[in-house]
Design a protein around this motif. Structure first.
Motif, mmCIF file in Angstrom:
data_model
loop_
_atom_site.group_PDB
_atom_site.id
_atom_site.type_symbol
_atom_site.label_atom_id
_atom_site.label_comp_id
_atom_site.label_asym_id
_atom_site.label_seq_id
_atom_site.Cartn_x
_atom_site.Cartn_y
_atom_site.Cartn_z
ATOM 1 N N PHE A 139 0.818 -1.217 0.000
ATOM 2 C CA PHE A 139 0.000 0.000 0.000
ATOM 3 C C PHE A 139 0.851 1.265 0.000
ATOM 4 N N ARG A 140 2.139 1.121 0.278
ATOM 5 C CA ARG A 140 3.006 2.295 0.237
ATOM 6 C C ARG A 140 3.463 2.544 -1.188
ATOM 7 N N SER A 141 3.688 3.804 -1.523
ATOM 8 C CA SER A 141 4.186 4.040 -2.874
ATOM 9 C C SER A 141 5.692 3.792 -2.902
ATOM 10 N N ALA A 142 6.176 3.447 -4.075
ATOM 11 C CA ALA A 142 7.592 3.124 -4.231
ATOM 12 C C ALA A 142 8.429 4.374 -3.983
ATOM 13 N N PRO A 143 9.649 4.210 -3.511
ATOM 14 C CA PRO A 143 10.526 5.374 -3.321
ATOM 15 C C PRO A 143 10.774 6.085 -4.650
ATOM 16 N N ASP A 144 11.204 7.335 -4.566
ATOM 17 C CA ASP A 144 11.477 8.107 -5.784
ATOM 18 C C ASP A 144 12.450 7.352 -6.682
ATOM 19 N N GLY A 145 12.127 7.359 -7.963
ATOM 20 C CA GLY A 145 13.025 6.699 -8.911
ATOM 21 C C GLY A 145 12.769 5.214 -9.064
ATOM 22 N N TYR A 146 11.794 4.701 -8.341
ATOM 23 C CA TYR A 146 11.458 3.276 -8.447
ATOM 24 C C TYR A 146 10.019 3.099 -8.924
ATOM 25 N N ARG A 147 9.818 1.969 -9.582
ATOM 26 C CA ARG A 147 8.474 1.586 -9.970
ATOM 27 C C ARG A 147 8.064 0.378 -9.130
ATOM 28 N N LYS A 148 6.830 0.394 -8.654
ATOM 29 C CA LYS A 148 6.342 -0.714 -7.817
ATOM 30 C C LYS A 148 5.787 -1.827 -8.704
#
Length: 684
Positions: free
Chosen positions: A318-327
DNA sequence: CTTCTAGCG
């Protein structure tokens, strides 16, 4: 991405019956993303797609008894319609049935927020098993089973102006029982209203089911269909040109291809089971590492999602991926309905699903992998269009898609019906074979259920529920075989032990399985300490007693490779069962280590699940002569095979495996279940 | 010599 705001449950939802699912997640009807957060509640309500239809819906509810409402998730039907009805001064309560506890609770919270400032308290409440608030609210959100229980004491639902069956397309066992009963009640109470809310196109069949006078055109229809548009964005559909040899590999390739194309948005992959999910996560992680090293391509974080995944790990999706990453979320069917994962723009769909299927010849449930239905494929695709327009990559051909069934067969036609039949009987339906099922189950399945209920002495030869046993078992929230064991435990003087055993059977295994070499052996050695030749159930009893003697210490669990959380949950379930059993006047006492009394008591309910060692070297059931094997997890797997056993469940994989075994004496079957096992059976 | 899609009471 930062404006996703998951709504977390209020702390009141701590029922440990739910621990393994509790998280969590938000139900599909909940609003996860609310771009109108700063607006007033009334403005927000008016922005919902359904608001434009408010007056029309109220009009239809005046004119028709049943409203079949087709609306995509997120259109606001389950939160708004009950409020509209209250605003229109329908006199009694509005009940809304949800298939899941989290949904009932979070919807109630949501609507309480919306109405809180306007109406007096006691407007909104919820009721799920072991947890309820507000005694008689005007709008009541509940699980389906709760309404069934209410029907037992109030068969005409006199407290309600209307009932809404939400997510009816899921067609759980309870949905179907409820719909069958509601049809009867609607004929008796003309002022009662039913709203059947479904996300798919089986609306026509539902309308016909509820229409009282479908063929007689002089009388008017009593059921009507209406559609509400959702806030769904368009989803582009892609098929493979040729069938793929392996959808795991194909899903990995597709993830990488999407990633290389640099289109923004997270990816959700649908596979069928835990093992597939974990394998795919491993494969993708290898690629993720390569991507990091190359420093050129876009980076990905890969997350698994399935039901038995620990709570803490489930929350990560449910958390969004860190900057620069795709989930990239690799999920089972849990993501199709039970859980809404934010941020998804691309969906990859393998086209298959695992379903439980009851086999009436072996009297066992099997887990089978089958092609999904069209509505399931649509539902999966729809997961891509909640944020903006999305894309679904189907790992099957367009021809394959065209041949899919419209809908997944309802549980009612593919389940063991023992408990369901008992519930329907408890609601006063005399002839179950004539009950008006929305989808009639195979007659043989009904007959098997009746047979077992009769053998358990829960119904008599006329098919009537027995008093008190049949009614008691119907009220107990357990497999009827287990309830029978519990209610018999008084006469064997071993209710303390039986309570423990039944509670242990309600959780997944409490034995943890380490993955690294050394610990695997250590875990096995520790498990040996609890093992007894009488079988798995007595072994479970030893484990539980050891845990209690250690003062429920975490150290004890750690040392013995046991699940602390699991055992805590067993303690809680046992406490509840004990309280219920006391209410029925069953004496709570211990037989102090006489495992014979315990095992006899188990036979008293589990006798249909008896097997003997055939001279061929494998086991066979007595009823049906079905070949069975001891599951490698059983304590009986490594010791000389006993002549007679009873089992709690069968899993169908490479073979039919019996699990949760207990060694018995064949004489006990004749002594305790003579009606089921004639002596001749033994001498064939 | 191996499992456990999901979920409710």
């Amino acid at each position: 991405m930062s404006d996703f705001k998951p709504r977390f449950l209020k702390p009141s939802d701590t029922s440990s019956f739910l621990d393994k699912n509790e998280p969590q997640s938000l139900e599909s009807t909940d609003f996860i993303y609310n771009k109108h957060l700063s607006q007033s509640i009334q403005t927000q309500r008016q922005r919902l797609p359904i608001f434009n239809n408010r007056n029309h819906i109220l009009y239809l509810l005046e004119k028709f008894q049943t409203l079949v409402l087709v609306g995509e998730t997120g259109c606001g039907k389950s939160t708004q319609i009950p409020q509209y009805m209250i605003e229109a001064e329908w006199p009694l309560s509005i009940g809304v049935c949800e298939p899941r506890r989290v949904a009932a609770i979070s919807l109630a919270n949501r609507v309480a927020d919306e109405t809180g400032s306007l109406v007096q308290q006691e407007t909104v409440g919820y009721a799920v098993m072991f947890d309820a608030c507000n005694n008689k609210p005007k709008i009541k959100y509940m699980t389906e089973g709760i309404l069934l229980r209410e029907m037992m004491s109030d068969p005409l639902l006199k407290d309600y102006s209307a009932i809404m069956i939400d997510e009816a397309h899921e067609r759980t066992l309870y949905t179907d029982i409820l719909m069958g009963l509601m049809k009867k009640i609607l004929k008796r109470r003309k002022e009662l209203r039913l709203i059947v809310a479904s996300a798919t196109l089986d609306a026509k069949a539902l309308q016909e089911f509820f229409n009282n006078n479908p063929t007689d055109d002089k009388k008017k229809d009593t059921a009507v269909i209406m559609s509400v548009e959702g806030r769904q964005f368009p989803v582009d559909v892609f098929y493979v040109a040729e069938p793929v040899p392996c959808y795991l590999q194909a899903s990995v390739d597709t993830v990488l291809k999407i990633n290389e194309s640099k289109q923004p948005g997270d990816i959700l992959v649908f596979l069928t089971g835990q093992e597939e999910v974990e394998r795919t996560v491993r494969l993708l992680n290898e690629h993720a590492n390569l991507i990091e090293e190359s420093r050129k391509k876009e980076k990905i974080v890969v997350l698994p999602m399935y039901g038995s995944l620990p709570h803490h790990d489930q929350l990560k999706v449910f958390r969004s991926a860190p900057d620069g990453y795709r989930k990239v979320v690799v999920a089972t069917n849990i993501a199709e309905t039970s859980v809404t994962i934010p941020g998804i723009v691309h969906v990859i769909d393998c086209g298959f699903v695992k379903l439980k299927w009851y086999n009436n010849e072996t009297h066992t449930d099997s887990l089978v992998t089958l092609p999904i239905s069209k509505s399931s494929a649509d539902q999966r695709a729809g997961r891509a269009g909640r944020l903006r327009s999305g894309k679904v990559y189907r790992l099957y051909t367009e021809e394959f898609a065209a041949k899919l069934a419209d809908n997944t067969p309802p549980e009612m036609v593919r389940s063991n019906l023992t408990y369901a039949v008992l519930q329907i009987k408890a609601l006063g339906i005399a002839n179950i074979l004539k009950f008006d099922f929305p989808s009639p189950p195979p007659i043989q399945n009904l007959k098997s259920a009746l047979e077992i209920l009769y053998a358990l002495d829960a119904i008599d030869i006329e098919g009537e529920l027995t008093r008190p046993l049949g009614f008691n078992i119907a009220e107990f929230a357990l497999d009827p075989l287990y309830s029978k064991v519990l209610f018999s435990s008084g006469e064997f003087g071993c209710s303390e032990e039986i309570l423990t055993i039944i509670a242990m059977l309600q959780v997944e295994t409490v034995f943890t399985k380490p993955s690294t070499g050394n610990s695997i052996i250590k875990a096995r050695i520790q498990k040996r300490l609890f093992e007894v030749e009488e079988g798995d159930l007595i072994t479970y009893l030893n484990v539980f007693n050891g845990f209690i003697q250690s003062d429920m210490s975490q150290g004890f669990c750690h040392k013995n490779f046991l699940s602390y959380k699991g055992l805590k949950r067993v303690v809680e379930i046992r406490r509840r069962l004990e309280k219920m059993l006391r209410n029925y006047g069953v004496p709570i006492e211990s037989c102090i280590r006489s495992t014979e009394m315990i095992r006899k008591c188990l036979v008293k309910g589990l006798f249909p699940n008896a097997a003997y060692l055939h001279h061929s070297g494998s086991y066979k059931t007595i009823r049906g002569d079905i070949e069975l094997s001891v599951h490698p997890d059983s304590v009986l797997y490594t010791i000389p095979q006993p002549q007679w056993v009873i089992f709690c469940q069968v899993v169908h994989t490479t073979k039919l495996f019996m699990r949760d075994l207990t060694v018995i004496d064949s004489d006990w079957l004749l002594e305790l279940a003579p009606h089921f096992y004639f002596k001749t059976t033994f001498h064939e």
